[in-house]
Write a protein that holds these residues in place. Structure first.
Motif, PDB file in Angstrom:
ATOM      1  N   LEU A 443      57.142  39.333  34.398  1.00  0.00           N
ATOM      2  CA  LEU A 443      56.443  40.587  33.766  1.00  0.00           C
ATOM      3  C   LEU A 443      54.890  40.471  34.010  1.00  0.00           C
ATOM      4  CD1 LEU A 443      58.404  40.284  30.099  1.00  0.00           C
ATOM      5  CD2 LEU A 443      58.160  42.276  31.932  1.00  0.00           C
ATOM      6  N   HIS A 444      54.465  39.298  33.851  1.00  0.00           N
ATOM      7  CA  HIS A 444      52.950  39.087  34.070  1.00  0.00           C
ATOM      8  C   HIS A 444      52.367  39.547  35.536  1.00  0.00           C
ATOM      9  CE1 HIS A 444      49.011  36.368  33.644  1.00  0.00           C
ATOM     10  NE2 HIS A 444      49.171  37.118  34.982  1.00  0.00           N
ATOM     11  N   GLU A 445      53.205  39.092  36.437  1.00  0.00           N
ATOM     12  CA  GLU A 445      52.728  39.292  37.851  1.00  0.00           C
ATOM     13  C   GLU A 445      53.271  40.260  38.632  1.00  0.00           C
ATOM     14  OE1 GLU A 445      50.872  36.959  39.487  1.00  0.00           O
ATOM     15  OE2 GLU A 445      51.143  35.319  38.356  1.00  0.00           O
ATOM     16  N   CYS A 446      54.538  40.882  38.093  1.00  0.00           N
ATOM     17  CA  CYS A 446      55.069  42.016  38.843  1.00  0.00           C
ATOM     18  C   CYS A 446      54.493  43.349  38.369  1.00  0.00           C
ATOM     19  CB  CYS A 446      56.600  42.170  38.754  1.00  0.00           C
ATOM     20  SG  CYS A 446      57.331  40.779  39.337  1.00  0.00           S
ATOM     21  N   GLY A 448      52.428  43.347  34.725  1.00  0.00           N
ATOM     22  CA  GLY A 448      51.059  43.270  33.967  1.00  0.00           C
ATOM     23  C   GLY A 448      49.748  43.359  34.580  1.00  0.00           C
ATOM     24  N   HIS A 449      49.308  42.739  35.746  1.00  0.00           N
ATOM     25  CA  HIS A 449      48.428  43.068  36.373  1.00  0.00           C
ATOM     26  C   HIS A 449      48.205  44.215  37.186  1.00  0.00           C
ATOM     27  CE1 HIS A 449      46.411  39.075  36.056  1.00  0.00           C
ATOM     28  NE2 HIS A 449      47.345  38.747  36.617  1.00  0.00           N
ATOM     29  N   GLY A 450      49.322  45.172  37.516  1.00  0.00           N
ATOM     30  CA  GLY A 450      49.325  46.369  38.028  1.00  0.00           C
ATOM     31  C   GLY A 450      49.379  47.487  36.935  1.00  0.00           C
ATOM     32  N   GLU A 471      41.084  39.641  32.396  1.00  0.00           N
ATOM     33  CA  GLU A 471      42.156  40.233  33.195  1.00  0.00           C
ATOM     34  C   GLU A 471      43.631  39.563  32.901  1.00  0.00           C
ATOM     35  OE1 GLU A 471      43.048  42.852  34.503  1.00  0.00           O
ATOM     36  OE2 GLU A 471      44.871  42.317  35.487  1.00  0.00           O
ATOM     37  N   GLU A 472      43.548  37.989  32.960  1.00  0.00           N
ATOM     38  CA  GLU A 472      44.723  37.312  32.523  1.00  0.00           C
ATOM     39  C   GLU A 472      45.260  37.688  31.285  1.00  0.00           C
ATOM     40  OE1 GLU A 472      46.021  35.613  34.829  1.00  0.00           O
ATOM     41  OE2 GLU A 472      44.789  36.169  36.347  1.00  0.00           O
ATOM     42  N   THR A 473      44.267  37.731  30.313  1.00  0.00           N
ATOM     43  CA  THR A 473      44.739  38.136  28.819  1.00  0.00           C
ATOM     44  C   THR A 473      45.253  39.219  28.694  1.00  0.00           C
ATOM     45  OG1 THR A 473      42.509  37.181  28.065  1.00  0.00           O
ATOM     46  CG2 THR A 473      43.745  38.756  26.611  1.00  0.00           C
ATOM     47  N   ALA A 528      40.004  30.064  33.410  1.00  0.00           N
ATOM     48  CA  ALA A 528      40.267  31.510  32.870  1.00  0.00           C
ATOM     49  C   ALA A 528      41.616  31.417  32.375  1.00  0.00           C
ATOM     50  CB  ALA A 528      40.179  32.303  34.079  1.00  0.00           C
ATOM     51  N   HIS A 529      42.577  30.849  32.442  1.00  0.00           N
ATOM     52  CA  HIS A 529      43.949  30.863  32.112  1.00  0.00           C
ATOM     53  C   HIS A 529      43.895  30.164  30.814  1.00  0.00           C
ATOM     54  CE1 HIS A 529      44.863  31.703  36.385  1.00  0.00           C
ATOM     55  NE2 HIS A 529      46.018  32.566  35.799  1.00  0.00           N
ATOM     56  N   MET A 530      43.385  29.022  30.836  1.00  0.00           N
ATOM     57  CA  MET A 530      43.274  28.417  29.544  1.00  0.00           C
ATOM     58  C   MET A 530      42.712  28.978  28.451  1.00  0.00           C
ATOM     59  SD  MET A 530      42.786  24.326  30.638  1.00  0.00           S
ATOM     60  CE  MET A 530      43.094  23.858  28.927  1.00  0.00           C
TER      61      MET A 530
HETATM   62 ZN    ZN Z   1      47.536  36.430  36.362  1.00  0.00          ZN
END
Ligand code: ZN
Length: 666
Positions: A443-446, A448-450, A471-473, A528-530
């Motif tokens: 969901l995040h990759e496919c 979320g970002h888009g 953006e990662e949030t 950033a991810h943390m």
């Molecule tokens: Zn990401």
């Protein structure tokens, strides 16, 4: 460019410790060995049996081509590595004394480390190993070997093994010293950094829009006082190993799935035969374009972290095939991307009227070799040449069976027992399978970002230094929000509407507490991810306090996370998603900065210390790696491979000794 994500340490495992429901897994023992700072695991190759016989044969020859290169990496890592490996293996296998003897045990440990590091240096720190057995023990054991197994250069080898000053670091990046002469790798011989740099400057054309990857497959040395490159190819350096690789590639080509793939393999053979880096670029372009074949592989001199100048590639191979089931998952999400966009909790002004999902490719590894063995990446993103990436794209895949093995192996490590509040929550985590982790990633990759759009005129870089955290949030919140949506059950991606709770619990536990084990005492969170995980977890904790959504419970001096209301937690994720999307869409830098600084960066020192102490007591190995399965071909009457069987039972020592015996090429 960092193109293969090296899975270095603890982090992801503990962050995602969770079990699969698959009952077949009960019998499968993921942990093979544990020594020093290493845990060795085995991995399954689900779906191999269902492949076509020709695909299995193709994989078989590609795996043989992979293991055949083992000695290349060992020699690239250090001039005396193969001789020392031989020496220690000979002593180890012919030892007839007491195997509980401390000296012998220390020798075994040293040998296990050499196998793991593909040489006498640590695979990650690149520091030389310190043997815990004595030189006199080694010399005495060598004296008992048959004459033909006693190395002529024993004094030299002992100096390399025992003298801490000699070849102390494989890759030295320190400032202010000659990083070539002070690095112990075997990629340069008898040349200084200045000479190497001068040499490359003399042959590089700065105006070439499609430059070759200079030095990728060569050792730089001097002949009669002149700096030259010696090429890794048939007839030059590493020829016997490369001949064996090529021989297996030739067989593999006979079983190629299609003409394109046959052309790719043939091109690779041409490159290994000539050593011409233009040919390697042609091969890389063909490889990048092949998205139809189910079976795929990497085989060559690829990543250059082992070279302080970042030029020469370490030899590696990974053979894999597309995971059709997982790829189906991402295709379903992508096909429904518009539904997810339309139904998200963000303001309609910030939604895309037309959204396209991305189909991430998920693969199953069949063999790991060279620089990808035993320590291995969990994803592949190649080729490395920038101009090829810009003009022809790249392939980016995640290796799900490796991730799953990490995940499975972590379940016995005591992590959940230490950090999860009670049995009920532990069984929640145990009951809901790996699939919720995967769906979160999908969901995040496919999607979320888009998802979402910027208002007209808003600078995409308006968040400046906080851009990637925001953006990662956003992508994580999109995933968390939808993980609890009945739509996933309706689409057939989840079979239980409660499964999301396991992922929610793990997310909050990790974001509020356990990820702190990766931060040194006194330090802020930087990555950033943390940052995004703590931002989400802390914000939800604080904004749910009136309703007691998330509770920090103290018990005998230990802190535990308790989630009292999962529905409300989902609402909170939706609210924050809506706000973060607004911030991004409007380019509201101040609001973004405030969110990050209030929630993402600072660490509660008392809680931080507590997590570090509790984690240290678990004694979890910081580094992990794998043994490979054994593939055995079944030949038909006409000499064709009609089937290949796979066996997972081999242990670490047996595999390493077998590889040294059967794949010794150099
Ligand atoms: Zn990401």
């Amino acid at each position: 460019m960092k193109s293969i994500a090296k899975f270095a340490a603890i982090a992801l495992v503990a962050a995602t410790s969770c079990q699969t429901k698959n009952s077949n897994d009960k019998e499968f023992n993921y942990v093979v060995d544990r020594f020093a700072d290493i845990e060795v695991l085995r991995y399954k190759v689900p779906g191999f049996e269902e492949l076509q016989p020709r695909q299995k044969a193709l994989i078989y020859y590609l795996t043989e081509a992979a293991i055949a290169g083992r000695d290349i990496l060992c020699d690239q890592n250090g001039k005396y590595n193969l001789a020392i490996r031989d020496l220690i293996e000979n002593v180890y296998t012919s030892y007839s004394g007491d195997k509980n003897d401390a000296e012998f045990q220390a020798l075994e440990l040293y040998l296990k480390k050499i196998w793991f590091g593909n040489g006498i240096h640590h695979h990650y720190s690149t520091d030389k190993f310190t043997p815990e057995f004595s030189e006199s023990f080694l010399r005495q054991q060598v004296a008992e070997l048959p004459a033909e197994k006693q190395p002529a250069e024993l004094d030299l080898l002992c100096d390399v093994i025992f003298n801490p000053e000699v070849m102390a670091k494989r890759v030295n990046q320190a400032d202010g010293v000659d990083i070539i002469t002070t690095s112990a790798n075997n990629l340069y011989d008898g040349v200084t950094q200045a000479e190497v740099e001068k040499y490359y400057n003399s042959i590089k054309d700065p105006n070439d829009p499609t430059p070759i990857s200079y030095g990728l497959n060569t050792r730089v040395t001097k002949v009669d006082g002149t700096v030259v490159e010696q090429t890794y190819c048939i007839g030059q350096l590493y020829s016997p190993a490369i001949e064996r690789i090529v021989d297996n590639l030739t067989h593999a080509a006979e079983y190629a799935e299609n003409d394109n793939q046959r052309q790719i393999i043939t091109k690779l053979i041409e490159y290994y035969t000539t050593g011409d880096l233009r040919t390697f670029d042609e091969y890389s372009i063909l490889w990048t374009k092949d998205t139809d074949s189910q079976v795929d592989f990497v085989n060559g001199f690829i990543e250059s972290y082992g070279d302080p100048l970042g030029m020469t590639g370490a030899w590696e191979s990974i053979v894999n095939f597309k995971n059709l089931e997982a790829s189906h998952r991402t295709e379903v999400l992508s096909a429904n991307a518009q539904w997810f966009e339309d139904n998200s909790p963000v303001d309609s002004r910030f939604k895309k009227s037309e959204v396209k999902g991305v189909s991430a490719k998920v693969i199953t590894a069949a063999i790991l070799a060279g620089d990808a063995y035993p320590a291995t990446p969990i994803g592949i993103n190649l080729p490395n040449a920038n101009w090829i990436r810009a003009e022809h794209g790249s392939k980016s895949v995640t290796i799900e069976n490796i991730t799953q093995a990490y995940d499975e192996a972590s379940k016995g490590n005591g992590f959940n027992e230490e950090f999860v509040i009670d049995d009920a929550t532990r069984s929640l985590l145990n009951d809901y399978p790996f699939i919720t982790d995967n769906l979160h990633t999908d969901l995040h990759e496919c999607l979320g970002h888009g998802s979402g759009r910027l208002l007209p005129g808003v600078d995409p870089d308006a968040m400046k230094a906080h851009g990637s955290t925001i953006e990662e949030t956003r992508a994580d919140l999109f995933a968390l929000y939808y993980l609890a949506d009945p739509k996933l059950v309706e689409l057939g991606l989840l079979d239980n509407p409660e499964a999301y709770k396991a992922e929610y619990y793990k997310y909050i536990l990790n974001g509020l507490m356990t990820q702190l084990m990766r931060i040194e005492p006194g330090k802020d969170i930087e990555e950033a991810h943390m940052r995004n995980r703590q931002l989400i977890a802390k914000w939800a904790y604080e904004h749910g306090q009136n309703d007691n959504v998330i509770e920090l419970v103290k018990n005998e001096g230990k802190t535990y996370i308790k989630i009292n209301d999962y529905d409300k937690l989902r609402d909170l994720f939706g609210q924050l998603l809506s706000e973060v999307q607004r911030i991004k869409s409007e380019g509201d830098y101040e609001a973004g900065r405030t969110l990050v600084e209030n929630y993402a960066v600072k660490v509660d020192p008392a809680l931080h210390n507590e997590v570090l102490e509790r984690y240290a007591k678990l004694n979890i190995a910081p580094y992990k790696g794998f043994v490979n399965p054994i593939y055995t071909p079944v030949f038909g009457a006409d000499g064709e491979i009609v089937d290949v069987t796979v066996d997972y039972t081999e242990d670490y020592i047996t595999q390493m000794l077998r590889y040294s015996r059967d794949y010794r090429t150099l």
